[in-house]
Design a protein around this motif. Structure first.
Motif, PDB file in Angstrom:
ATOM      1  N   ALA A 203      36.908 -67.565  19.410  1.00  0.00           N
ATOM      2  CA  ALA A 203      36.998 -66.828  20.673  1.00  0.00           C
ATOM      3  C   ALA A 203      38.459 -66.656  21.081  1.00  0.00           C
ATOM      4  CB  ALA A 203      36.220 -67.565  21.756  1.00  0.00           C
ATOM      5  N   ALA A 204      39.256 -67.695  20.894  1.00  0.00           N
ATOM      6  CA  ALA A 204      40.684 -67.609  21.224  1.00  0.00           C
ATOM      7  C   ALA A 204      41.384 -66.605  20.318  1.00  0.00           C
ATOM      8  CB  ALA A 204      41.339 -68.982  21.106  1.00  0.00           C
ATOM      9  N   ARG A 205      41.016 -66.590  19.043  1.00  0.00           N
ATOM     10  CA  ARG A 205      41.624 -65.636  18.099  1.00  0.00           C
ATOM     11  C   ARG A 205      41.282 -64.197  18.519  1.00  0.00           C
ATOM     12  NH1 ARG A 205      44.091 -65.494  13.416  1.00  0.00           N
ATOM     13  NH2 ARG A 205      43.827 -67.702  13.005  1.00  0.00           N
ATOM     14  N   ARG A 206      40.040 -63.948  18.916  1.00  0.00           N
ATOM     15  CA  ARG A 206      39.655 -62.600  19.358  1.00  0.00           C
ATOM     16  C   ARG A 206      40.462 -62.195  20.593  1.00  0.00           C
ATOM     17  NH1 ARG A 206      34.841 -64.847  17.835  1.00  0.00           N
ATOM     18  NH2 ARG A 206      34.161 -65.299  19.977  1.00  0.00           N
ATOM     19  N   LEU A 207      40.644 -63.139  21.511  1.00  0.00           N
ATOM     20  CA  LEU A 207      41.443 -62.844  22.693  1.00  0.00           C
ATOM     21  C   LEU A 207      42.886 -62.541  22.306  1.00  0.00           C
ATOM     22  CD1 LEU A 207      41.644 -62.632  25.785  1.00  0.00           C
ATOM     23  CD2 LEU A 207      42.202 -65.084  25.802  1.00  0.00           C
ATOM     24  N   LEU A 208      43.436 -63.297  21.381  1.00  0.00           N
ATOM     25  CA  LEU A 208      44.816 -63.053  20.932  1.00  0.00           C
ATOM     26  C   LEU A 208      44.966 -61.659  20.328  1.00  0.00           C
ATOM     27  CD1 LEU A 208      45.817 -66.483  19.346  1.00  0.00           C
ATOM     28  CD2 LEU A 208      46.587 -65.517  21.532  1.00  0.00           C
ATOM     29  N   VAL A 209      43.970 -61.227  19.566  1.00  0.00           N
ATOM     30  CA  VAL A 209      44.013 -59.879  18.976  1.00  0.00           C
ATOM     31  C   VAL A 209      44.079 -58.835  20.090  1.00  0.00           C
ATOM     32  CG1 VAL A 209      42.642 -58.151  17.716  1.00  0.00           C
ATOM     33  CG2 VAL A 209      42.870 -60.473  16.809  1.00  0.00           C
ATOM     34  N   GLU A 210      43.240 -59.001  21.103  1.00  0.00           N
ATOM     35  CA  GLU A 210      43.221 -58.039  22.207  1.00  0.00           C
ATOM     36  C   GLU A 210      44.521 -58.080  23.014  1.00  0.00           C
ATOM     37  OE1 GLU A 210      39.536 -57.109  24.219  1.00  0.00           O
ATOM     38  OE2 GLU A 210      38.610 -58.751  23.104  1.00  0.00           O
ATOM     39  N   ILE A 211      45.036 -59.281  23.253  1.00  0.00           N
ATOM     40  CA  ILE A 211      46.277 -59.392  24.028  1.00  0.00           C
ATOM     41  C   ILE A 211      47.456 -58.847  23.225  1.00  0.00           C
ATOM     42  CG2 ILE A 211      47.925 -61.013  25.044  1.00  0.00           C
ATOM     43  CD1 ILE A 211      45.513 -62.679  25.967  1.00  0.00           C
ATOM     44  N   ALA A 212      47.443 -59.010  21.904  1.00  0.00           N
ATOM     45  CA  ALA A 212      48.515 -58.444  21.072  1.00  0.00           C
ATOM     46  C   ALA A 212      48.542 -56.930  21.231  1.00  0.00           C
ATOM     47  CB  ALA A 212      48.327 -58.841  19.613  1.00  0.00           C
ATOM     48  N   GLY A 213      47.372 -56.305  21.283  1.00  0.00           N
ATOM     49  CA  GLY A 213      47.307 -54.866  21.495  1.00  0.00           C
ATOM     50  C   GLY A 213      47.854 -54.478  22.852  1.00  0.00           C
TER      51      GLY A 213
ATOM     52  N   ALA B 275      48.794 -67.439  10.915  1.00  0.00           N
ATOM     53  CA  ALA B 275      48.394 -66.062  10.631  1.00  0.00           C
ATOM     54  C   ALA B 275      47.793 -65.417  11.878  1.00  0.00           C
ATOM     55  CB  ALA B 275      47.387 -66.040   9.496  1.00  0.00           C
ATOM     56  N   GLU B 276      48.062 -66.021  13.038  1.00  0.00           N
ATOM     57  CA  GLU B 276      47.487 -65.493  14.265  1.00  0.00           C
ATOM     58  C   GLU B 276      48.095 -64.133  14.598  1.00  0.00           C
ATOM     59  OE1 GLU B 276      50.974 -68.041  15.293  1.00  0.00           O
ATOM     60  OE2 GLU B 276      49.169 -68.393  14.144  1.00  0.00           O
ATOM     61  N   PRO B 277      47.357 -63.335  15.342  1.00  0.00           N
ATOM     62  CA  PRO B 277      47.870 -62.028  15.740  1.00  0.00           C
ATOM     63  C   PRO B 277      49.167 -62.182  16.527  1.00  0.00           C
ATOM     64  CG  PRO B 277      45.589 -62.329  16.429  1.00  0.00           C
ATOM     65  CD  PRO B 277      46.068 -63.633  15.907  1.00  0.00           C
ATOM     66  N   SER B 278      50.049 -61.245  16.350  1.00  0.00           N
ATOM     67  CA  SER B 278      51.302 -61.292  17.095  1.00  0.00           C
ATOM     68  C   SER B 278      51.671 -59.883  17.521  1.00  0.00           C
ATOM     69  CB  SER B 278      52.415 -61.907  16.252  1.00  0.00           C
ATOM     70  OG  SER B 278      52.669 -61.085  15.126  1.00  0.00           O
TER      71      SER B 278
ATOM     72  N   GLY C  94      42.975 -62.865  38.613  1.00  0.00           N
ATOM     73  CA  GLY C  94      41.834 -63.430  37.909  1.00  0.00           C
ATOM     74  C   GLY C  94      41.656 -62.835  36.521  1.00  0.00           C
ATOM     75  N   PRO C  95      40.783 -63.445  35.729  1.00  0.00           N
ATOM     76  CA  PRO C  95      40.522 -62.950  34.371  1.00  0.00           C
ATOM     77  C   PRO C  95      40.079 -61.489  34.329  1.00  0.00           C
ATOM     78  CG  PRO C  95      39.609 -65.135  34.611  1.00  0.00           C
ATOM     79  CD  PRO C  95      40.071 -64.691  35.986  1.00  0.00           C
ATOM     80  N   SER C  96      39.367 -61.022  35.351  1.00  0.00           N
ATOM     81  CA  SER C  96      38.912 -59.627  35.333  1.00  0.00           C
ATOM     82  C   SER C  96      40.092 -58.668  35.292  1.00  0.00           C
ATOM     83  CB  SER C  96      37.996 -59.331  36.513  1.00  0.00           C
ATOM     84  OG  SER C  96      38.683 -59.507  37.726  1.00  0.00           O
ATOM     85  N   TRP C  97      41.223 -59.049  35.908  1.00  0.00           N
ATOM     86  CA  TRP C  97      42.416 -58.208  35.841  1.00  0.00           C
ATOM     87  C   TRP C  97      42.821 -57.992  34.383  1.00  0.00           C
ATOM     88  CZ3 TRP C  97      47.231 -59.034  33.715  1.00  0.00           C
ATOM     89  CH2 TRP C  97      48.199 -58.078  34.010  1.00  0.00           C
ATOM     90  N   LEU C  98      42.836 -59.085  33.618  1.00  0.00           N
ATOM     91  CA  LEU C  98      43.233 -58.979  32.212  1.00  0.00           C
ATOM     92  C   LEU C  98      42.191 -58.202  31.408  1.00  0.00           C
ATOM     93  CD1 LEU C  98      45.218 -59.693  29.965  1.00  0.00           C
ATOM     94  CD2 LEU C  98      43.917 -61.788  29.590  1.00  0.00           C
ATOM     95  N   TRP C  99      40.913 -58.527  31.602  1.00  0.00           N
ATOM     96  CA  TRP C  99      39.868 -57.806  30.863  1.00  0.00           C
ATOM     97  C   TRP C  99      39.960 -56.303  31.126  1.00  0.00           C
ATOM     98  CZ3 TRP C  99      38.315 -60.272  26.945  1.00  0.00           C
ATOM     99  CH2 TRP C  99      37.965 -61.624  26.982  1.00  0.00           C
ATOM    100  N   ASN C 100      40.301 -55.919  32.350  1.00  0.00           N
ATOM    101  CA  ASN C 100      40.424 -54.501  32.678  1.00  0.00           C
ATOM    102  C   ASN C 100      41.623 -53.839  32.003  1.00  0.00           C
ATOM    103  OD1 ASN C 100      38.113 -54.486  34.288  1.00  0.00           O
ATOM    104  ND2 ASN C 100      39.257 -54.950  36.156  1.00  0.00           N
ATOM    105  N   GLN C 101      42.610 -54.634  31.597  1.00  0.00           N
ATOM    106  CA  GLN C 101      43.785 -54.091  30.898  1.00  0.00           C
ATOM    107  C   GLN C 101      43.526 -53.905  29.405  1.00  0.00           C
ATOM    108  OE1 GLN C 101      46.479 -53.420  32.968  1.00  0.00           O
ATOM    109  NE2 GLN C 101      45.090 -54.239  34.509  1.00  0.00           N
ATOM    110  N   LEU C 102      42.522 -54.602  28.901  1.00  0.00           N
ATOM    111  CA  LEU C 102      42.247 -54.592  27.461  1.00  0.00           C
ATOM    112  C   LEU C 102      41.350 -53.414  27.099  1.00  0.00           C
ATOM    113  CD1 LEU C 102      41.666 -58.416  27.011  1.00  0.00           C
ATOM    114  CD2 LEU C 102      43.755 -57.130  26.540  1.00  0.00           C
ATOM    115  N   PRO C 103      41.466 -52.931  25.858  1.00  0.00           N
ATOM    116  CA  PRO C 103      40.633 -51.771  25.451  1.00  0.00           C
ATOM    117  C   PRO C 103      39.156 -52.117  25.401  1.00  0.00           C
ATOM    118  CG  PRO C 103      42.004 -52.517  23.620  1.00  0.00           C
ATOM    119  CD  PRO C 103      42.331 -53.367  24.818  1.00  0.00           C
TER     120      PRO C 103
END
Length: 130
Positions: free
Chosen positions: A30-40, A66-69, A121-130
């Protein structure tokens, strides 16, 4: 006049935990998936913005070299308390016009707001992600 510099600090455990999508079965995944989205997201942010993602506990397994960057994105792991590490990152931040911490944890919000950070809150970040 130069661009306004903003630091965004992400409480990854809090953000991941805000959605009941089975994250508890595989915290590192789950953390890796979040990192992929935040990298974008980090790649799309203004050049003056920096994102720091704080991982704790089992989620630290997402960091294996090998984590997303992305440019202007750093991943920080907490040896103990993720909240304490976030407070430490905020306290050490210099040269930023704004510091935004992404969390819904009330105690953590109070701690970083005392250090002049704003919180969302987390919803702010989720709203920024694709």
């Amino acid at each position: 006049m130069g661009d306004s510099r903003r630091l965004i600090v992400v409480d990854a455990a809090n953000v991941v935990g805000s959605r009941p999508d089975g994250w508890w079965k595989d915290r590192a995944g789950a953390a890796r998936r979040l990192l992929v989205e935040i990298a974008g997201l980090a790649a799309r942010l203004p050049a003056a913005d920096t994102v720091v993602v704080v991982l704790e506990g089992a989620a630290k397994g997402a960091v294996d070299g090998a984590e997303p960057s992305a440019p202007r994105m750093r991943v920080v792991t907490a040896e103990r308390s993720g909240d304490d590490k976030i407070v430490e990152v905020v306290a050490a931040a210099t040269g930023y016009d704004r510091i935004t911490v992404v969390t819904s944890d009330r105690e953590l919000r109070a701690r970083v707001e005392a250090d002049h950070a704003e919180t969302v809150g987390p919803s702010w970040l989720w709203n920024q992600l694709p």
